[in-house]
Design a protein around this motif. Structure first.
Motif, PDB file in Angstrom:
ATOM      1  N   GLN A 154      44.659  28.475  50.268  1.00  0.00           N
ATOM      2  CA  GLN A 154      45.963  29.110  50.458  1.00  0.00           C
ATOM      3  C   GLN A 154      47.122  28.190  50.095  1.00  0.00           C
ATOM      4  O   GLN A 154      48.277  28.538  50.299  1.00  0.00           O
ATOM      5  CB  GLN A 154      46.136  29.543  51.915  1.00  0.00           C
ATOM      6  N   TYR A 155      46.810  26.997  49.613  1.00  0.00           N
ATOM      7  CA  TYR A 155      47.897  26.073  49.299  1.00  0.00           C
ATOM      8  C   TYR A 155      48.852  26.721  48.307  1.00  0.00           C
ATOM      9  O   TYR A 155      48.428  27.219  47.256  1.00  0.00           O
ATOM     10  CB  TYR A 155      47.375  24.749  48.725  1.00  0.00           C
ATOM     11  N   GLY A 156      50.142  26.723  48.647  1.00  0.00           N
ATOM     12  CA  GLY A 156      51.139  27.349  47.782  1.00  0.00           C
ATOM     13  C   GLY A 156      51.609  28.687  48.314  1.00  0.00           C
ATOM     14  O   GLY A 156      52.512  29.307  47.768  1.00  0.00           O
ATOM     15  N   GLU A 157      51.012  29.135  49.406  1.00  0.00           N
ATOM     16  CA  GLU A 157      51.340  30.482  49.899  1.00  0.00           C
ATOM     17  C   GLU A 157      52.780  30.605  50.403  1.00  0.00           C
ATOM     18  O   GLU A 157      53.396  31.646  50.253  1.00  0.00           O
ATOM     19  CB  GLU A 157      50.363  30.917  51.002  1.00  0.00           C
ATOM     20  N   LEU A 158      53.290  29.545  50.968  1.00  0.00           N
ATOM     21  CA  LEU A 158      54.658  29.640  51.492  1.00  0.00           C
ATOM     22  C   LEU A 158      55.679  29.812  50.376  1.00  0.00           C
ATOM     23  O   LEU A 158      56.593  30.624  50.467  1.00  0.00           O
ATOM     24  CB  LEU A 158      55.002  28.388  52.317  1.00  0.00           C
ATOM     25  N   THR A 159      55.523  29.062  49.312  1.00  0.00           N
ATOM     26  CA  THR A 159      56.503  29.117  48.229  1.00  0.00           C
ATOM     27  C   THR A 159      55.997  29.899  47.020  1.00  0.00           C
ATOM     28  O   THR A 159      56.616  29.881  45.961  1.00  0.00           O
ATOM     29  CB  THR A 159      56.905  27.693  47.793  1.00  0.00           C
ATOM     30  N   TRP A 210      55.235  11.461  55.177  1.00  0.00           N
ATOM     31  CA  TRP A 210      56.391  12.206  55.674  1.00  0.00           C
ATOM     32  C   TRP A 210      56.014  13.523  56.355  1.00  0.00           C
ATOM     33  O   TRP A 210      56.458  13.826  57.466  1.00  0.00           O
ATOM     34  CB  TRP A 210      57.324  12.470  54.501  1.00  0.00           C
ATOM     35  N   HIS A 211      55.192  14.302  55.678  1.00  0.00           N
ATOM     36  CA  HIS A 211      54.955  15.667  56.158  1.00  0.00           C
ATOM     37  C   HIS A 211      54.208  15.756  57.486  1.00  0.00           C
ATOM     38  O   HIS A 211      54.441  16.663  58.271  1.00  0.00           O
ATOM     39  CB  HIS A 211      54.190  16.456  55.099  1.00  0.00           C
ATOM     40  N   ILE A 212      53.324  14.797  57.705  1.00  0.00           N
ATOM     41  CA  ILE A 212      52.448  14.890  58.863  1.00  0.00           C
ATOM     42  C   ILE A 212      53.206  14.827  60.190  1.00  0.00           C
ATOM     43  O   ILE A 212      52.803  15.406  61.192  1.00  0.00           O
ATOM     44  CB  ILE A 212      51.362  13.777  58.795  1.00  0.00           C
ATOM     45  N   GLU A 213      54.352  14.150  60.194  1.00  0.00           N
ATOM     46  CA  GLU A 213      55.068  14.000  61.454  1.00  0.00           C
ATOM     47  C   GLU A 213      55.493  15.359  62.019  1.00  0.00           C
ATOM     48  O   GLU A 213      55.415  15.594  63.226  1.00  0.00           O
ATOM     49  CB  GLU A 213      56.303  13.105  61.282  1.00  0.00           C
ATOM     50  N   CYS A 214      55.952  16.234  61.137  1.00  0.00           N
ATOM     51  CA  CYS A 214      56.435  17.520  61.629  1.00  0.00           C
ATOM     52  C   CYS A 214      55.287  18.374  62.164  1.00  0.00           C
ATOM     53  O   CYS A 214      55.422  19.059  63.164  1.00  0.00           O
ATOM     54  CB  CYS A 214      57.192  18.259  60.535  1.00  0.00           C
ATOM     55  N   SER A 215      54.160  18.306  61.459  1.00  0.00           N
ATOM     56  CA  SER A 215      53.008  19.058  61.936  1.00  0.00           C
ATOM     57  C   SER A 215      52.588  18.561  63.319  1.00  0.00           C
ATOM     58  O   SER A 215      52.305  19.349  64.222  1.00  0.00           O
ATOM     59  CB  SER A 215      51.830  18.893  60.962  1.00  0.00           C
ATOM     60  N   ALA A 216      52.566  17.249  63.461  1.00  0.00           N
ATOM     61  CA  ALA A 216      52.128  16.668  64.726  1.00  0.00           C
ATOM     62  C   ALA A 216      53.099  16.981  65.861  1.00  0.00           C
ATOM     63  O   ALA A 216      52.698  17.363  66.966  1.00  0.00           O
ATOM     64  CB  ALA A 216      51.970  15.157  64.573  1.00  0.00           C
ATOM     65  N   GLU A 241      55.689  23.429  52.648  1.00  0.00           N
ATOM     66  CA  GLU A 241      54.405  23.900  52.128  1.00  0.00           C
ATOM     67  C   GLU A 241      53.283  22.984  52.638  1.00  0.00           C
ATOM     68  O   GLU A 241      52.233  23.451  53.092  1.00  0.00           O
ATOM     69  CB  GLU A 241      54.438  23.880  50.594  1.00  0.00           C
ATOM     70  N   ASN A 242      53.542  21.709  52.571  1.00  0.00           N
ATOM     71  CA  ASN A 242      52.538  20.741  53.004  1.00  0.00           C
ATOM     72  C   ASN A 242      52.303  20.792  54.514  1.00  0.00           C
ATOM     73  O   ASN A 242      51.170  20.697  54.985  1.00  0.00           O
ATOM     74  CB  ASN A 242      52.953  19.333  52.591  1.00  0.00           C
ATOM     75  N   GLU A 243      53.398  20.933  55.233  1.00  0.00           N
ATOM     76  CA  GLU A 243      53.283  21.033  56.688  1.00  0.00           C
ATOM     77  C   GLU A 243      52.375  22.196  57.079  1.00  0.00           C
ATOM     78  O   GLU A 243      51.479  22.068  57.903  1.00  0.00           O
ATOM     79  CB  GLU A 243      54.652  21.355  57.292  1.00  0.00           C
ATOM     80  N   GLN A 244      52.662  23.323  56.445  1.00  0.00           N
ATOM     81  CA  GLN A 244      51.901  24.511  56.786  1.00  0.00           C
ATOM     82  C   GLN A 244      50.429  24.355  56.409  1.00  0.00           C
ATOM     83  O   GLN A 244      49.538  24.724  57.179  1.00  0.00           O
ATOM     84  CB  GLN A 244      52.481  25.734  56.071  1.00  0.00           C
ATOM     85  N   ALA A 245      50.195  23.782  55.238  1.00  0.00           N
ATOM     86  CA  ALA A 245      48.814  23.584  54.786  1.00  0.00           C
ATOM     87  C   ALA A 245      48.056  22.686  55.773  1.00  0.00           C
ATOM     88  O   ALA A 245      46.941  23.018  56.198  1.00  0.00           O
ATOM     89  CB  ALA A 245      48.814  22.976  53.387  1.00  0.00           C
TER      90      ALA A 245
END
Length: 461
Positions: A154-159, A210-216, A241-245
RNA sequence: GGUGGGUUGGCCGAGAGGCGAGGCAACGGACUGCAAAUCCGUGUACACGGGUUCAAAUCCCGUACCCACCUCCA
């Protein structure tokens, strides 16, 4: 009437339905504290502040998390350039940002987590992704860990993009990546980087991507599923996109709605790229009041691109002063009910421009009432209620100036009163030349006099 | 190459098939000793070319120009 908002993921305005009735979990990507905040940065703060206020007005119990990124490449390079410790620079800029938010009446979120305070949570999440086959440690011994984009269909689904259509970054340093689009979850420490900017991990010392911090952090404070995730348009890809993935690959549902505020540019350029200094918040606040800047920011819809100019800001400030002067003339009135049209505007994807139009309509009616010596109280009560929701109530103590403002006002008032007394005598004697001379003299000092049915009033020009 | 957005009256800025949002500026009127403030009034705006429709700034096709993201960015 339900609250509707534009969801970037579905590209349409749709009814807002919270996961849990009466509650809203809201996560907004805050700033990387690496330089002084400018007008563009603060737009996001103001927009999501209005969202927060509106949701609360609607009766929701809002948990609002806005993170601070206090470790990243730029902070490292800038601090080194300036001869500061990276955490010193980050902390300074964080304080500067807080001051800017305060000056614009941006209410604090429920909590403001910093990336560096959540390294264990990030490591845990990364491990989960590795175990699930969605991430891998680089084979080149760099200590990096990457998210495996190909492992997540599903990578890319957000954008709405397909991996194969994406341009690989030109500077993409393969560094053991399986696919150029794979992104770093963990960055192994380099010898050039300070020891203090690294943490122990199963993959060696390093720092988070960078992205992982928001997910965490979103996961920690809002749970595996929450309602709204916000940020600037530029964050859609790759960050969001990365956060969601990551989060979904780790088994979370993540955000139900995605909101993105548009840019402010100057001379057609992104603020981050252009000149800069004159547009930092401290600089702008030397010429304009915070309430005026906030009003300017809200006079355009949050999804509309704004071309910043001081001329436009001047016009906006002039308009806002008319609202203030009505409130002033109407006297002390408590906030009342919100007009239906205002509520409808706000419910329609936070339509602040239409909402502000309602404010002006009400002001005009109120002024007319005042002119007819009718009761303007109901209008003033509505205006105050509307401004309150927008965080623009001039009577709100947050806008009060320094403590000695009142003493200064009293002093000027006493001085001007004497002159106005002389002018009144001249006018009574129909000696208008003298009366006007006195008024001119006061004006030369920067104080304007207006004759009202209740006698002359002065204000700063 | 992929994805998304934009072009509205002197200016800012909404709207998204059918009574010209709202603000700033300007002009006229009322009020005022004169001003200021306020109110009332005044504008044939929707990049361009086609098309659909009883009706289009709004829908469709095409053209031009602008911007953002795909690399750190609010």
């Amino acid at each position: 009437m339900t609250f509707r908002l534009y969801d970037t993921a579905t590209r349409e305005v749709r009814d807002f339905v919270p996961l849990e009735e009466g509650k809203v979990g809201l996560y907004v990507c805050g700033l990387t504290v690496q330089s002084e905040p400018h007008v563009g940065h603060v737009r996001s703060g103001v927009n999501f502040d209005v969202l927060q206020r509106w949701l609360r007005h609607l009766g929701y119990d809002v948990t609002f998390i806005r993170n601070v990124t206090d470790i990243d490449d730029k902070i490292l390079t800038k601090s080194a350039d300036q001869g500061l410790a990276w955490y010193e620079l980050a902390y300074r800029m964080k304080r500067e940002l807080d001051r800017a938010y305060d000056a614009l009446n941006v209410a604090p979120p429920t909590y403001e987590p910093a990336a560096t305070g959540h390294v264990p949570e990030m490591i845990e999440l990364i491990q989960l992704l590795i175990d699930g086959g969605h991430a891998y440690a680089a084979a080149d011994g760099s200590g990096d860990v990457y998210f495996d984009v190909r492992s997540w269909p599903q990578y890319g689904e957000l954008t709405h993009q397909r991996i194969d259509d994406m341009e690989a970054a030109e500077d993409a340093d393969p560094r053991g990546k399986r696919d150029p689009r794979d992104f770093a979850l963990w960055k192994g420490r380099k010898d050039s980087e300070p020891e203090t900017a690294s943490w122990p991990s199963p993959w060696g010392r390093g720092r988070p991507g960078w992205h992982i911090e928001c997910s965490a952090m979103a996961g920690k404070y809002l749970g595996s599923a929450f309602d709204i995730h916000g940020g600037g348009v530029d964050l859609r890809f790759p960050h969001h996109e990365n956060e969601q993935a990551q989060s979904r690959a780790a088994g979370q549902r993540f955000a139900s709605y995605w909101m993105h505020n548009a840019w402010i540019t100057t001379a057609g350029e992104k603020m981050s790229k252009s000149l800069g200094n004159s547009l930092t918040i401290p600089a702008v606040l030397q010429k304009y009041r915070g309430i005026e800047l906030r009003y300017y920011l809200l006079a355009a819809h949050y999804r509309s691109h704004v071309e910043f100019s001081f001329d436009a800001l001047d016009e906006a400030a002039a308009g806002f002063r008319r609202i203030e002067s009505f409130l002033d003339r109407a006297g002390d009135v408590a906030a009342g009910e919100l007009p239906e049209a205002f509520v409808a505007a706000m419910n329609d994807d936070l339509g602040t421009p239409a909402a502000i139009a309602v404010v002006y309509d009400t002001v005009r009616q109120g002024n007319a009432a005042l002119g007819n010596r009718d009761d303007a109280t109901p209008y003033a009560a509505q205006v105050r209620a509307m401004l309150g929701v927008l965080g623009l109530d001039p009577a709100d103590p947050v806008w009060a100036g320094a403590a000695d403002d009142q003493r200064l006002t009293d002093a000027v008032d006493a001085l001007v009163a004497g002159l106005l007394e002389q002018r009144a005598q001249a006018r009574a004697a129909k000696d208008f030349a003298t009366a006007d001379a006195i008024r001119d003299r006061i004006k030369a000092a920067g104080v304007e006099v207006e004759d009202t049915p209740d006698g002359p009033k002065w204000s700063l020009a």
